[in-house]
Design a protein around this motif. Structure first.
Motif, PDB file in Angstrom:
ATOM      1  N   TYR A 105      17.852 -71.439 -52.866  1.00 20.23           N
ATOM      2  CA  TYR A 105      18.692 -72.009 -53.920  1.00 20.23           C
ATOM      3  C   TYR A 105      19.603 -73.064 -53.309  1.00 20.23           C
ATOM      4  CZ  TYR A 105      17.598 -68.048 -57.063  1.00 20.23           C
ATOM      5  OH  TYR A 105      16.962 -67.129 -57.860  1.00 20.23           O
ATOM      6  N   HIS A 106      20.169 -73.906 -54.163  1.00 17.88           N
ATOM      7  CA  HIS A 106      21.244 -74.793 -53.740  1.00 17.88           C
ATOM      8  C   HIS A 106      22.483 -74.419 -54.573  1.00 17.88           C
ATOM      9  CE1 HIS A 106      17.861 -77.033 -52.013  1.00 17.88           C
ATOM     10  NE2 HIS A 106      18.745 -77.522 -51.173  1.00 17.88           N
ATOM     11  N   SER A 107      22.742 -75.230 -55.623  1.00 17.47           N
ATOM     12  CA  SER A 107      23.892 -74.936 -56.469  1.00 17.47           C
ATOM     13  C   SER A 107      23.503 -73.969 -57.583  1.00 17.47           C
ATOM     14  CB  SER A 107      24.386 -76.259 -57.067  1.00 17.47           C
ATOM     15  OG  SER A 107      25.072 -76.044 -58.257  1.00 17.47           O
TER      16      SER A 107
ATOM     17  N   PHE B   8      20.795 -69.789 -49.719  1.00 16.23           N
ATOM     18  CA  PHE B   8      21.389 -70.966 -50.372  1.00 16.23           C
ATOM     19  C   PHE B   8      21.587 -72.048 -49.309  1.00 16.23           C
ATOM     20  CE2 PHE B   8      22.862 -67.292 -52.732  1.00 16.23           C
ATOM     21  CZ  PHE B   8      22.793 -67.685 -54.058  1.00 16.23           C
ATOM     22  N   ASP B   9      21.249 -73.271 -49.617  1.00 20.23           N
ATOM     23  CA  ASP B   9      21.482 -74.385 -48.698  1.00 20.23           C
ATOM     24  C   ASP B   9      22.654 -75.242 -49.170  1.00 20.23           C
ATOM     25  OD1 ASP B   9      19.307 -73.567 -47.250  1.00 20.23           O
ATOM     26  OD2 ASP B   9      18.176 -75.433 -47.445  1.00 20.23           O
ATOM     27  N   ASP B  10      23.286 -75.904 -48.244  1.00 15.57           N
ATOM     28  CA  ASP B  10      24.246 -77.001 -48.474  1.00 15.57           C
ATOM     29  C   ASP B  10      25.686 -76.577 -48.727  1.00 15.57           C
ATOM     30  OD1 ASP B  10      21.984 -78.478 -48.160  1.00 15.57           O
ATOM     31  OD2 ASP B  10      21.988 -79.395 -50.146  1.00 15.57           O
ATOM     32  N   GLY B  11      25.970 -75.281 -48.868  1.00 14.38           N
ATOM     33  CA  GLY B  11      27.371 -74.843 -48.978  1.00 14.38           C
ATOM     34  C   GLY B  11      28.077 -75.272 -50.250  1.00 14.38           C
TER      35      GLY B  11
ATOM     36  N   GLY C 271      22.963 -72.053 -39.876  1.00 15.46           N
ATOM     37  CA  GLY C 271      23.252 -73.476 -39.691  1.00 15.46           C
ATOM     38  C   GLY C 271      22.318 -74.356 -40.504  1.00 15.46           C
ATOM     39  N   HIS C 272      22.811 -75.577 -40.810  1.00 13.68           N
ATOM     40  CA  HIS C 272      22.011 -76.532 -41.609  1.00 13.68           C
ATOM     41  C   HIS C 272      22.354 -77.956 -41.144  1.00 13.68           C
ATOM     42  CE1 HIS C 272      19.465 -77.478 -45.018  1.00 13.68           C
ATOM     43  NE2 HIS C 272      20.421 -78.042 -45.715  1.00 13.68           N
ATOM     44  N   THR C 273      22.499 -78.142 -39.818  1.00 14.26           N
ATOM     45  CA  THR C 273      22.968 -79.366 -39.134  1.00 14.26           C
ATOM     46  C   THR C 273      24.449 -79.613 -39.432  1.00 14.26           C
ATOM     47  OG1 THR C 273      22.543 -81.106 -40.812  1.00 14.26           O
ATOM     48  CG2 THR C 273      20.671 -80.432 -39.423  1.00 14.26           C
TER      49      THR C 273
ATOM     50  N   GLU D  54      25.631 -83.008 -40.207  1.00 15.10           N
ATOM     51  CA  GLU D  54      25.720 -84.109 -41.173  1.00 15.10           C
ATOM     52  C   GLU D  54      24.579 -84.121 -42.182  1.00 15.10           C
ATOM     53  OE1 GLU D  54      28.033 -86.128 -41.812  1.00 15.10           O
ATOM     54  OE2 GLU D  54      29.341 -86.098 -40.063  1.00 15.10           O
ATOM     55  N   HIS D  55      23.896 -82.998 -42.328  1.00 14.60           N
ATOM     56  CA  HIS D  55      22.773 -82.899 -43.261  1.00 14.60           C
ATOM     57  C   HIS D  55      21.746 -84.001 -42.985  1.00 14.60           C
ATOM     58  CE1 HIS D  55      20.621 -82.136 -47.070  1.00 14.60           C
ATOM     59  NE2 HIS D  55      21.106 -80.924 -46.894  1.00 14.60           N
ATOM     60  N   LEU D  56      21.259 -84.009 -41.733  1.00 13.62           N
ATOM     61  CA  LEU D  56      20.322 -85.046 -41.311  1.00 13.62           C
ATOM     62  C   LEU D  56      18.902 -84.510 -41.201  1.00 13.62           C
ATOM     63  CD1 LEU D  56      22.257 -86.826 -38.416  1.00 13.62           C
ATOM     64  CD2 LEU D  56      22.169 -87.449 -40.835  1.00 13.62           C
TER      65      LEU D  56
HETATM   66 ZN    ZN Z   1      20.135 -79.213 -47.489  1.00 17.21          ZN
END
Ligand code: ZN
Length: 348
Positions: free
Chosen positions: A46-48, A107-110, A239-241, A243-245
């Motif tokens: 999931y994301h948001s 979930f990705d991206d926080g 972790g997900h980098t 700077e989201h690179l």
């Molecule tokens: Zn992401």
């Protein structure tokens, strides 16, 4: 890409989901999975999980509504066994069989709504989940670049967009087709850019489109990450980098920095050393494996593949996930081991 393969891909995207849904509904996919002896877990991505006040600021590819999420979690509670990512990684590391119907939630991206919307729903069912954080976005509490770009397009006050793409492109954003093409093109540039260039491009986009508003802060701060962990102890972090690179697109030295600094920031701010990682945009490569090993990562997620089942035979440093559909249709298929890979955004 030649014309034939792009036509084939378009056709696959158009009719593929229907063929899969039909195969699942008729029991053929389950039979196929049984004959192949498939067993293992499905890891959902999931994301948001946005409520209606926030969803208008978020690229629809990145959110599932709060209502649909609640229905999906209720389905999981009734039909599946949801376990923590750590438990799954330990089991596959020991070569143990994973019970049918096992699901892991990530979930990705926080997104801030993971704390305010998703966590209370999961808590009702005592379900664990893992959050993969891009640490510099958390440092700055900065809204993801894709939602900044999405808002610029949605709230634009200019009708035309000029963009240098080698040759200069100019789109009429009043035309839905051209607007879609422009958005894809700009997103591609932003995705491929490093952190500094990405900021420069976003400024340029805002200058040219003159949007009437900027998105609110959609990303967690470290205080909120700590609150999430203390209020909902079944959550864990990965972790997900920083700077989201796309780590396959940056030099090895920078990729190493992205991996280690992200883990270091999470440790500094929460006291927890992350042992799991998810690659941005699912992009990974062979050389990145060595960096993962050096950084002490035990499990990493790559692309959403066509064999999305995770079991003892899976490569722990390139595990597949399934993007959670934005609707209830197909959710049973998405979380079934009969799933042979769902097309992106199936059911949207
Ligand atoms: Zn992401």
């Amino acid at each position: 890409m030649n014309l034939l393969s792009s036509a084939k891909q378009r056709l696959r995207r158009t009719i593929g989901p229907y063929i899969q849904a039909m195969g699942y509904a008729t029991g053929l996919m389950n039979l196929d999975a049984r004959l192949r002896g498939v067993n293992g877990a499905i890891v959902l991505m999931y994301h948001s999980v946005a409520d209606h006040t926030l969803s208008r600021w978020i690229d629809p590819r990145n959110h599932v509504s709060a209502d649909i999420f609640a229905q999906q979690v209720s389905f999981l509670a009734r039909h599946k066994r949801v376990i923590a990512l750590d438990e799954l990684v330990v089991a596959i590391g020991r070569g143990q069989a994973v019970q049918e119907g096992t699901v892991v939630i990530t979930f990705d991206d926080g997104y801030l709504d993971n704390l305010t919307v998703a966590a209370p729903i999961l808590h009702r069912y005592q379900m664990p989940a893992t959050l993969f954080l891009p640490s510099s976005y958390i440092d700055r509490g900065e809204t993801q670049w894709v939602d900044q770009a999405y808002t610029a397009f949605q709230r634009r006050s200019e009708r035309w967009l000029r963009w240098e793409t080698g040759v200069e492109a100019r789109w009429d954003l009043g035309d839905p087709e051209q607007r879609r093409a422009a958005y894809w093109c700009v997103c591609r540039y932003l995705l491929q850019a490093g952190a500094e260039r990405r900021r420069m491009l976003l400024n340029l986009l805002y200058e040219r489109l003159q949007p009437t508003a900027k998105p609110p802060r959609l990303t967690l701060t470290w205080d909120e990450v700590r609150r999430l962990l203390s209020d909902y102890p079944r959550f864990s972090l990965g972790g997900h980098t920083t700077e989201h690179l796309d780590l396959t697109a940056v030099p090895g030295g920078e990729a190493k920095k992205e991996l280690t600094q992200c883990a270091q920031r999470i440790k500094e701010e929460t006291g927890v050393q992350p042992r799991h990682f998810s690659f941005c945009y699912g992009r990974t490569s062979e050389p990145l494996r060595c960096l993962l090993v050096e950084a002490g990562v035990e499990a990493a997620f790559g692309a959403c593949g066509h064999e999305p089942v995770v079991n003892a035979a899976s490569d722990p440093l390139n595990l597949p996930r399934v993007e959670a559909p934005a609707a209830m249709d197909h959710f049973a298929l998405a979380t079934s081991i009969a799933n042979r890979g769902l097309w992106r955004r199936l059911g949207r």
